[in-house]
Scaffold this active site. Sequence first.
Site, PDB file in Angstrom:
ATOM      1  CG  ASP A   1      -2.243  -1.285   1.051  1.00  0.00           C
ATOM      2  OD1 ASP A   1      -2.308  -1.624   0.470  1.00  0.00           O
ATOM      3  OD2 ASP A   1      -1.712  -1.802   2.497  1.00  0.00           O
ATOM      4  CG  ASP A   2       5.209   2.938   0.415  1.00  0.00           C
ATOM      5  OD1 ASP A   2       5.305   3.527   1.601  1.00  0.00           O
ATOM      6  OD2 ASP A   2       5.861   3.211  -0.169  1.00  0.00           O
TER       7      ASP A   2
END
Length: 239
Positions: free
Chosen positions: A172-173
């Site tokens: 999710d970065d």
Amino acid sequence: MPHHRNDPRPPRYDGALACRELAAHDPKLGILIGRAGPFKLRVSSTQSPFEALVESIIYQQLHGKAAATIHRRMIESFHAICGIGNHPSPDHLLDCPNEQLRAAGLSKNKTLALRDLAAKTIDGTVPDLKHIRRMPDEAIIEHLTQVRGIGRWTVEMFLIFRLGRPNVLPVDDYGVRKGFALTFGKLKPTDKVTPMDLPKPDVMQRRAKKWQPWCSVVSWYLWRACDLAKPEPEPATKK
């Protein structure tokens, strides 16, 4: 131990070996590794999980300088109780008045998150350094995300940069996703990034099968891919 003793050091795993294996299993990644140069990730692990997560909570949604000031003020507000240079204990954080934390610049939400972190450290939900070092990554994520204001991404950063775990891929970065699109997708360094350009977690996890057990090393290189895509400053011309 004073809170500022946090000398970064290389992780305990063999980064050079990881790079050789990754380049052999994924030639496109090998090209990125060649462009970005040697693996230079550093781990700061002298803090307890409690101290590291206090810092993470304070730094959320803030620029580094502002967060550092608030973090310093918060620690200084306990000097009379803990002595100069010492970090407050979970008990100190739980017992201090709200006004003390608000005066340091902490929002209501962060004040609540810090108190919850303190309570969950006291009850053992947040383990101490000795215990956490023996726990698998997923168990650590499961424990620490029970704290208010701490999500999976915060724990993944803790695993990579505090505990020096070798196999973490924060899907999710934003930087990891953008680096993935630049390296394996159709995204060009000059393109404006749209949500459509960024890979879905399952696409990343499929490719990550080639990267075991070195996903943290790949994450570091995907962040470097974003740095490499930034335009070079124009050289100053001599008059």
